[in-house]
Design a protein around this motif. Structure first.
Motif, PDB file in Angstrom:
ATOM      1  N   GLY A 184      -1.726 -17.118  -7.769  1.00  0.00           N
ATOM      2  CA  GLY A 184      -0.660 -18.081  -7.556  1.00  0.00           C
ATOM      3  C   GLY A 184      -0.163 -18.711  -8.836  1.00  0.00           C
ATOM      4  O   GLY A 184       0.143 -19.921  -8.867  1.00  0.00           O
ATOM      5  N   VAL A 185      -0.082 -17.931  -9.910  1.00  0.00           N
ATOM      6  CA  VAL A 185       0.380 -18.433 -11.202  1.00  0.00           C
ATOM      7  C   VAL A 185       1.629 -17.671 -11.627  1.00  0.00           C
ATOM      8  O   VAL A 185       1.913 -16.573 -11.133  1.00  0.00           O
ATOM      9  CB  VAL A 185      -0.709 -18.303 -12.286  1.00  0.00           C
ATOM     10  CG1 VAL A 185      -1.913 -19.172 -11.941  1.00  0.00           C
ATOM     11  CG2 VAL A 185      -1.142 -16.851 -12.455  1.00  0.00           C
ATOM     12  N   SER A 186       2.363 -18.262 -12.569  1.00  0.00           N
ATOM     13  CA  SER A 186       3.591 -17.647 -13.060  1.00  0.00           C
ATOM     14  C   SER A 186       3.313 -16.803 -14.295  1.00  0.00           C
ATOM     15  O   SER A 186       2.240 -16.882 -14.906  1.00  0.00           O
ATOM     16  CB  SER A 186       4.613 -18.728 -13.400  1.00  0.00           C
ATOM     17  OG  SER A 186       4.163 -19.493 -14.508  1.00  0.00           O
ATOM     18  N   ASP A 187       4.305 -16.012 -14.662  1.00  0.00           N
ATOM     19  CA  ASP A 187       4.203 -15.193 -15.857  1.00  0.00           C
ATOM     20  C   ASP A 187       4.007 -16.062 -17.098  1.00  0.00           C
ATOM     21  O   ASP A 187       3.200 -15.737 -17.979  1.00  0.00           O
ATOM     22  CB  ASP A 187       5.472 -14.340 -15.999  1.00  0.00           C
ATOM     23  CG  ASP A 187       5.423 -13.428 -17.206  1.00  0.00           C
ATOM     24  OD1 ASP A 187       4.533 -12.569 -17.272  1.00  0.00           O
ATOM     25  OD2 ASP A 187       6.275 -13.591 -18.105  1.00  0.00           O
ATOM     26  N   ALA A 188       4.722 -17.175 -17.166  1.00  0.00           N
ATOM     27  CA  ALA A 188       4.600 -18.080 -18.318  1.00  0.00           C
ATOM     28  C   ALA A 188       3.198 -18.664 -18.412  1.00  0.00           C
ATOM     29  O   ALA A 188       2.642 -18.820 -19.508  1.00  0.00           O
ATOM     30  CB  ALA A 188       5.636 -19.191 -18.221  1.00  0.00           C
ATOM     31  N   GLU A 193      -2.165 -18.828 -21.008  1.00  0.00           N
ATOM     32  CA  GLU A 193      -3.617 -18.704 -20.869  1.00  0.00           C
ATOM     33  C   GLU A 193      -4.173 -17.654 -21.831  1.00  0.00           C
ATOM     34  O   GLU A 193      -5.195 -17.884 -22.493  1.00  0.00           O
ATOM     35  CB  GLU A 193      -3.976 -18.312 -19.437  1.00  0.00           C
ATOM     36  CG  GLU A 193      -3.842 -19.438 -18.424  1.00  0.00           C
ATOM     37  CD  GLU A 193      -4.191 -18.963 -17.023  1.00  0.00           C
ATOM     38  OE1 GLU A 193      -4.574 -17.774 -16.884  1.00  0.00           O
ATOM     39  OE2 GLU A 193      -4.077 -19.757 -16.086  1.00  0.00           O
ATOM     40  N   GLU A 194      -3.516 -16.501 -21.885  1.00  0.00           N
ATOM     41  CA  GLU A 194      -3.996 -15.432 -22.758  1.00  0.00           C
ATOM     42  C   GLU A 194      -3.935 -15.849 -24.219  1.00  0.00           C
ATOM     43  O   GLU A 194      -4.867 -15.599 -24.996  1.00  0.00           O
ATOM     44  CB  GLU A 194      -3.170 -14.162 -22.528  1.00  0.00           C
ATOM     45  CG  GLU A 194      -3.450 -13.492 -21.201  1.00  0.00           C
ATOM     46  CD  GLU A 194      -2.752 -12.157 -21.081  1.00  0.00           C
ATOM     47  OE1 GLU A 194      -1.777 -11.917 -21.847  1.00  0.00           O
ATOM     48  OE2 GLU A 194      -3.155 -11.339 -20.230  1.00  0.00           O
ATOM     49  N   ASP A 195      -2.840 -16.481 -24.594  1.00  0.00           N
ATOM     50  CA  ASP A 195      -2.703 -16.929 -25.979  1.00  0.00           C
ATOM     51  C   ASP A 195      -3.801 -17.937 -26.326  1.00  0.00           C
ATOM     52  O   ASP A 195      -4.409 -17.859 -27.405  1.00  0.00           O
ATOM     53  CB  ASP A 195      -1.323 -17.555 -26.187  1.00  0.00           C
ATOM     54  CG  ASP A 195      -1.122 -18.020 -27.625  1.00  0.00           C
ATOM     55  OD1 ASP A 195      -1.004 -17.158 -28.518  1.00  0.00           O
ATOM     56  OD2 ASP A 195      -1.105 -19.251 -27.847  1.00  0.00           O
ATOM     57  N   LEU A 201     -11.187 -17.484 -29.133  1.00  0.00           N
ATOM     58  CA  LEU A 201     -12.261 -16.522 -29.338  1.00  0.00           C
ATOM     59  C   LEU A 201     -12.118 -15.652 -30.589  1.00  0.00           C
ATOM     60  O   LEU A 201     -13.125 -15.120 -31.082  1.00  0.00           O
ATOM     61  CB  LEU A 201     -12.350 -15.593 -28.114  1.00  0.00           C
ATOM     62  CG  LEU A 201     -12.671 -16.293 -26.777  1.00  0.00           C
ATOM     63  CD1 LEU A 201     -12.537 -15.317 -25.629  1.00  0.00           C
ATOM     64  CD2 LEU A 201     -14.069 -16.888 -26.820  1.00  0.00           C
ATOM     65  N   ILE A 202     -10.912 -15.500 -31.095  1.00  0.00           N
ATOM     66  CA  ILE A 202     -10.692 -14.600 -32.227  1.00  0.00           C
ATOM     67  C   ILE A 202     -10.673 -15.393 -33.528  1.00  0.00           C
ATOM     68  O   ILE A 202      -9.770 -16.213 -33.761  1.00  0.00           O
ATOM     69  CB  ILE A 202      -9.374 -13.820 -32.057  1.00  0.00           C
ATOM     70  CG1 ILE A 202      -9.393 -13.041 -30.737  1.00  0.00           C
ATOM     71  CG2 ILE A 202      -9.164 -12.881 -33.230  1.00  0.00           C
ATOM     72  CD1 ILE A 202     -10.541 -12.069 -30.604  1.00  0.00           C
TER      73      ILE A 202
END
Length: 302
Positions: A184-188, A193-195, A201-202
């Protein structure tokens, strides 16, 4: 002995091509191969390929599984027919424009099909399905390259590149779409989240180049990396077409041989090789401009 040039047609393919015998008796007139396949596709669209079984499709239609077996004798045949139905036919737009535009259209339409029916990506690849719709897509791709100097096997290789790119794009995009729908989340929101995870972590010490890309905002970009990749693939095909038109293809250039290894570092020789390469590049650019001018001239005549 069976003649390999005249093989027995498997039941699934016979059904796909409309040459299989239909049952003489069945439950009701509403039952047909087409209705069974339609119900199975609806089920797969709603719940995924794993939800499809002869019993589940029969229940959806209000019949017993044995009723279905009179029409489709095996689940593998049903999956083949489902894939054929979901694949559909290429539109007339795949026959418009130059070879590059037509291949780009095929790519976009196939990606859209994967997004509409993501379960198709879960069907195991066991060979090229020789079905009417499958053949139509191959024919459209080969037709796009008919007026090029590519050989038949080279044209097929290019089609495999494009369809492979569309399948990979479909896998990633369909996966993201399913995840967003389930969460139930949007593309944005997914992008943010990924960024954030990458930034957390990197580290620059362990992954300096990846971290540099993260800091540059690569995971926040709104561009389409898949279309960029396809464009570069087609650039390569375009460059190969230019060489092939000149008779070069991928054969070794006559001015560079293994016998020249001893002079490879000679300054004058290297300068001459560089000049030849630049001349070839200029020739490719000129040929490209000529093709573009020819297309523009034809467009003005329409």
């Amino acid at each position: 002995m069976t003649d390999p040039s005249d093989p027995d047609l498997p039941r699934g393919l016979a059904l796909a091509w409309g040459v299989a015998a239909t049952p003489q008796r069945g439950p009701k007139r509403e039952m047909s191969v087409e209705r069974i396949v339609e119900a199975a596709v609806e089920l797969a669209d709603a719940e995924g390929l794993a939800a499809v079984s002869m019993a589940a499709v029969a229940a959806r239609l209000g019949y017993t599984p044995m009723s279905l077996y009179r029409y489709v004798t095996a689940k593998d045949d049903l999956i083949l027919l489902m894939q054929e139905e979901a694949t559909g036919l290429p539109t007339d737009q795949t026959r418009e424009g130059d070879w590059r535009r037509r291949l780009e259209t095929i790519y976009r339409e196939q990606v859209q099909l994967y997004l509409q029916h993501p379960w198709v990506l879960d069907v195991p690849i066991s060979g090229t399905p020789v079905t009417p719709n499958g053949a139509a897509w191959m024919d459209a791709g080969l037709a796009a390259l008919t007026e090029t100097v590519l050989t038949h096997d080279e044209r097929l290789a290019v089609i495999l590149l494009v369809t492979g790119q569309s399948r990979w794009t479909g896998m990633v995009m369909a996966g993201y779409a399913r995840s967003m729908r389930e969460r139930g989340v949007s593309d944005a929101e997914v992008t943010a989240e990924e960024d954030a995870l990458f930034r957390l972590l990197i580290s620059p010490d362990a992954y300096p180049d990846l971290r540099a890309a993260i800091d540059a905002g690569v995971f926040l970009e709104e561009g389409d990396p898949f279309s960029f990749g396809l464009a570069r693939v087609l650039d390569g095909v375009d460059a190969y077409l230019a060489r092939a038109a000149d008779g070069a293809r991928d054969a070794p250039r006559p001015w560079v041989t293994s016998d020249d290894a001893d002079i490879a570092e000679d300054k004058s020789y290297r300068a001459a090789v560089k000049a030849v390469r630049e001349a070839e590049r200029s020739l490719r650019d000129a040929r490209k401009q000529a093709r573009q001018a020819a297309r523009a001239a034809r467009d003005r005549l329409r």
